[in-house]
Design an enzyme around this catalytic site. Structure first.
Site, PDB file in Angstrom:
ATOM      1  N   CYS A   1       1.931  -4.161  -3.651  1.00  0.00           N
ATOM      2  CA  CYS A   1       1.278  -3.979  -2.360  1.00  0.00           C
ATOM      3  C   CYS A   1      -0.231  -3.895  -2.561  1.00  0.00           C
ATOM      4  O   CYS A   1      -0.712  -3.108  -3.378  1.00  0.00           O
ATOM      5  CB  CYS A   1       1.790  -2.705  -1.683  1.00  0.00           C
ATOM      6  SG  CYS A   1       0.998  -2.358  -0.093  1.00  0.00           S
TER       7      CYS A   1
ATOM      8  N   CYS B   1       6.057  -2.320   3.513  1.00  0.00           N
ATOM      9  CA  CYS B   1       5.951  -1.484   2.312  1.00  0.00           C
ATOM     10  C   CYS B   1       6.366  -0.071   2.696  1.00  0.00           C
ATOM     11  O   CYS B   1       5.777   0.535   3.587  1.00  0.00           O
ATOM     12  CB  CYS B   1       4.524  -1.492   1.771  1.00  0.00           C
ATOM     13  SG  CYS B   1       4.298  -0.372   0.375  1.00  0.00           S
TER      14      CYS B   1
ATOM     15  N   CYS C   1      -1.371  -0.095  -1.548  1.00  0.00           N
ATOM     16  CA  CYS C   1      -0.996   1.125  -2.285  1.00  0.00           C
ATOM     17  C   CYS C   1      -0.519   0.885  -3.708  1.00  0.00           C
ATOM     18  O   CYS C   1      -0.324   1.833  -4.460  1.00  0.00           O
ATOM     19  CB  CYS C   1       0.061   1.901  -1.511  1.00  0.00           C
ATOM     20  SG  CYS C   1       1.680   1.099  -1.479  1.00  0.00           S
TER      21      CYS C   1
ATOM     22  N   CYS D   1       9.738 -13.729   3.181  1.00  0.00           N
ATOM     23  CA  CYS D   1       8.566 -14.557   3.426  1.00  0.00           C
ATOM     24  C   CYS D   1       7.375 -13.606   3.598  1.00  0.00           C
ATOM     25  O   CYS D   1       7.288 -12.884   4.588  1.00  0.00           O
ATOM     26  CB  CYS D   1       8.808 -15.387   4.685  1.00  0.00           C
ATOM     27  SG  CYS D   1       7.533 -16.586   5.029  1.00  0.00           S
TER      28      CYS D   1
ATOM     29  N   CYS E   1       3.467   2.812   2.061  1.00  0.00           N
ATOM     30  CA  CYS E   1       2.274   2.965   2.909  1.00  0.00           C
ATOM     31  C   CYS E   1       2.429   2.428   4.327  1.00  0.00           C
ATOM     32  O   CYS E   1       1.554   2.619   5.162  1.00  0.00           O
ATOM     33  CB  CYS E   1       1.057   2.334   2.245  1.00  0.00           C
ATOM     34  SG  CYS E   1       1.070   0.520   2.202  1.00  0.00           S
TER      35      CYS E   1
END
Length: 127
Positions: A42, A91, A45, A114, A94
């Site tokens: 990510c 995610c 984060c 995707c 976060c």
């Protein structure tokens, strides 16, 4: 994370995708054609999201993966925006919007995560 922290940390494009659930233009992301071995994390984060060996060429214009690296780092949410019924990929650490999950993947999982390149960083596997 407070909204002000997001705006200070992310570029305008990253913010638009990760916070406002917009989509980067197809074939514009730096990870669409990447073949290096490593871990996609990510951008906000650092949570480990997808291993490079789960990536495949979907010809859609966005990086596509058949499975997350760790289900504990991914949250799936129902998304009925834009007159469609889809599954949003977020995610879990976060809350950043990453992309969408589709059931049309070509591998044994049948899944296609995707994901917008702008939501990702990449950690190269050291040899």
């Amino acid at each position: 994370m407070k909204e002000e922290e997001w705006t200070n940390k992310l570029t305008p494009e990253e913010y638009a995708v990760m916070r406002e659930k917009q989509t980067e233009a197809p074939f514009s992301g730096k990870y669409v054609h990447m073949k290096d071995k490593g871990m996609y994390v990510c951008k906000n984060c650092g949570a480990e999201l997808f291993k490079s060996d789960a990536k495949f060429d979907s010809s859609t214009g966005w990086p596509s993966f058949d499975a997350p690296a760790d289900l504990e780092n991914i949250e799936l949410r129902e998304d009925e925006s834009h007159g469609m019924k889809r599954t949003e990929v977020v995610c879990k650490k976060c809350g950043a919007h990453l992309g969408h999950l589709f059931d049309d993947g070509p591998t044994g999982t049948g899944k296609r995560y995707c994901v917008n390149s702008v939501c990702l960083d990449f950690n190269l596997t050291k040899k």
